[in-house]
Design an enzyme around this catalytic site. Sequence first.
Site, PDB file in Angstrom:
ATOM      1  N   ASN A  10       0.864  -1.184   0.000  1.00  0.00           N
ATOM      2  CA  ASN A  10       0.000   0.000   0.000  1.00  0.00           C
ATOM      3  C   ASN A  10       0.898   1.230   0.000  1.00  0.00           C
ATOM      4  O   ASN A  10       1.531   1.530   1.002  1.00  0.00           O
ATOM      5  CB  ASN A  10      -0.891  -0.032   1.249  1.00  0.00           C
ATOM      6  CG  ASN A  10      -1.696   1.244   1.414  1.00  0.00           C
ATOM      7  OD1 ASN A  10      -1.838   2.027   0.480  1.00  0.00           O
ATOM      8  ND2 ASN A  10      -2.223   1.460   2.620  1.00  0.00           N
ATOM      9  N   LYS A  12       0.039   4.264  -0.165  1.00  0.00           N
ATOM     10  CA  LYS A  12      -0.616   5.426   0.458  1.00  0.00           C
ATOM     11  C   LYS A  12      -0.469   6.666  -0.442  1.00  0.00           C
ATOM     12  O   LYS A  12      -0.506   6.551  -1.663  1.00  0.00           O
ATOM     13  CB  LYS A  12      -0.052   5.667   1.858  1.00  0.00           C
ATOM     14  CG  LYS A  12      -0.033   4.405   2.718  1.00  0.00           C
ATOM     15  CD  LYS A  12       0.133   4.687   4.172  1.00  0.00           C
ATOM     16  CE  LYS A  12       0.337   3.380   4.916  1.00  0.00           C
ATOM     17  NZ  LYS A  12       0.018   3.472   6.333  1.00  0.00           N
ATOM     18  N   HIS A  96      -9.575   0.817   4.979  1.00  0.00           N
ATOM     19  CA  HIS A  96      -8.299   1.010   5.678  1.00  0.00           C
ATOM     20  C   HIS A  96      -8.533   1.911   6.891  1.00  0.00           C
ATOM     21  O   HIS A  96      -9.372   2.812   6.848  1.00  0.00           O
ATOM     22  CB  HIS A  96      -7.282   1.641   4.715  1.00  0.00           C
ATOM     23  CG  HIS A  96      -5.891   1.635   5.241  1.00  0.00           C
ATOM     24  ND1 HIS A  96      -5.452   2.558   6.158  1.00  0.00           N
ATOM     25  CD2 HIS A  96      -4.847   0.806   4.996  1.00  0.00           C
ATOM     26  CE1 HIS A  96      -4.177   2.292   6.447  1.00  0.00           C
ATOM     27  NE2 HIS A  96      -3.792   1.233   5.763  1.00  0.00           N
ATOM     28  N   GLU A  98      -6.979   4.338   7.973  1.00  0.00           N
ATOM     29  CA  GLU A  98      -6.831   5.777   7.695  1.00  0.00           C
ATOM     30  C   GLU A  98      -8.116   6.328   7.083  1.00  0.00           C
ATOM     31  O   GLU A  98      -8.483   7.483   7.319  1.00  0.00           O
ATOM     32  CB  GLU A  98      -5.598   6.004   6.798  1.00  0.00           C
ATOM     33  CG  GLU A  98      -4.305   5.810   7.593  1.00  0.00           C
ATOM     34  CD  GLU A  98      -3.121   5.289   6.806  1.00  0.00           C
ATOM     35  OE1 GLU A  98      -3.109   5.375   5.576  1.00  0.00           O
ATOM     36  OE2 GLU A  98      -2.184   4.761   7.454  1.00  0.00           O
ATOM     37  N   GLU A 168      -5.626  -5.399  10.545  1.00  0.00           N
ATOM     38  CA  GLU A 168      -4.626  -4.354  10.735  1.00  0.00           C
ATOM     39  C   GLU A 168      -4.906  -3.622  12.042  1.00  0.00           C
ATOM     40  O   GLU A 168      -5.703  -2.665  12.071  1.00  0.00           O
ATOM     41  CB  GLU A 168      -4.681  -3.351   9.572  1.00  0.00           C
ATOM     42  CG  GLU A 168      -4.345  -3.956   8.233  1.00  0.00           C
ATOM     43  CD  GLU A 168      -3.734  -2.917   7.308  1.00  0.00           C
ATOM     44  OE1 GLU A 168      -2.608  -3.118   6.866  1.00  0.00           O
ATOM     45  OE2 GLU A 168      -4.383  -1.882   7.075  1.00  0.00           O
ATOM     46  N   GLY A 174       2.044   1.956  10.822  1.00  0.00           N
ATOM     47  CA  GLY A 174       2.948   3.093  10.688  1.00  0.00           C
ATOM     48  C   GLY A 174       3.644   3.489  11.976  1.00  0.00           C
ATOM     49  O   GLY A 174       4.249   4.557  12.068  1.00  0.00           O
ATOM     50  N   SER A 214       3.131  -2.475  10.382  1.00  0.00           N
ATOM     51  CA  SER A 214       4.588  -2.463  10.564  1.00  0.00           C
ATOM     52  C   SER A 214       5.252  -3.790  10.189  1.00  0.00           C
ATOM     53  O   SER A 214       6.218  -4.204  10.835  1.00  0.00           O
ATOM     54  CB  SER A 214       4.952  -2.038  11.994  1.00  0.00           C
ATOM     55  OG  SER A 214       4.485  -0.727  12.238  1.00  0.00           O
TER      56      SER A 214
HETATM   57  C1  PEP Z   1      -0.883  -0.110   5.878  1.00  0.00           C
HETATM   58  O1  PEP Z   1      -0.791   0.964   5.300  1.00  0.00           O
HETATM   59  O2  PEP Z   1      -1.855  -0.836   5.648  1.00  0.00           O
HETATM   60  C2  PEP Z   1       0.154  -0.492   6.827  1.00  0.00           C
HETATM   61  C3  PEP Z   1       0.044  -1.649   7.445  1.00  0.00           C
HETATM   62  O3  PEP Z   1       1.191   0.386   7.012  1.00  0.00           O
HETATM   63  P1  PEP Z   1       2.612   0.040   7.736  1.00  0.00           P
HETATM   64  O4  PEP Z   1       3.119  -1.217   7.128  1.00  0.00           O
HETATM   65  O5  PEP Z   1       3.467   1.234   7.418  1.00  0.00           O
HETATM   66  O6  PEP Z   1       2.340  -0.116   9.196  1.00  0.00           O
END
Ligand code: PEP
Length: 252
Positions: A10, A12, A96, A98, A168, A174, A214
Amino acid sequence: MPRIPLIAGNWKMYTSLAEARTLAGAVVSACKGLTDREVMIAPPFTALATVAEVVRGSQVRLAAQNVCWEEQGAFTGEIAPGMLRELGCTMAIIGHSERRQIFGETDALINRRVAGAMRFGITPILCFGETLAEREAGQTMAVLERQVRAGLSGIAVAEPANLVLAYEPVWAIGTGKTASEEQAQEAHEFVRNLLLDMYEKSIAQQMRILYGGSVNSGNVDALLRQPDIDGALVGGASLKADSFERIIHFRQ
Ligand code: PEP
């Protein structure tokens, strides 16, 4: 039948067109000869056409980071599933954290996106996960159950490959804090059982549940060794060609 692992990147709201082209090229090279896993990348909407050219003819799948449920119309700021199909997108990230947290997307709205995507042949990656406060209050499984049941309300699944889920935990996205393999497996097993309650056994057992939060080159192997973790949704580490290459080449 074993589930085919899916590694999903992803991007972003990152990458210029030039950066997107270079990064996509590196992912295509990293995937050469891999037959036992699938790889997908989700660039920003602005880079989809550029990345589509780079991945054409390769095994790398193209995804959008969101999708509307309508075919067309007065929906300023939204992108229709058919528009994505035209670009070669076959998947879309939906729900997601976000989108939920910053843009206020609700379970009901997310459910419409999932339904719309599937109606037009786009495979949704439905994301769900608890916040730190919810985990600390002992509400993790209740939150997962609410988000999964609501996100999939009224959604029939004829083929397990037509729908992907992604656990997630919000506190791990992040932040550099990854859920332990045990925490992740516990959540995935819980969701697997929910799916078994919602769908036919043969479908629920074959649906893929990704872990995201992460994931990096150092923790991917251990996470993907868990029996109900069927791949990874990767944010930050998918923006660096070398770390994403190592994640793609995870060893179970
Ligand atoms: C994501 O954007 O879905 C995500 C898991 O980000 P990160 O790997 O940076 O934690």
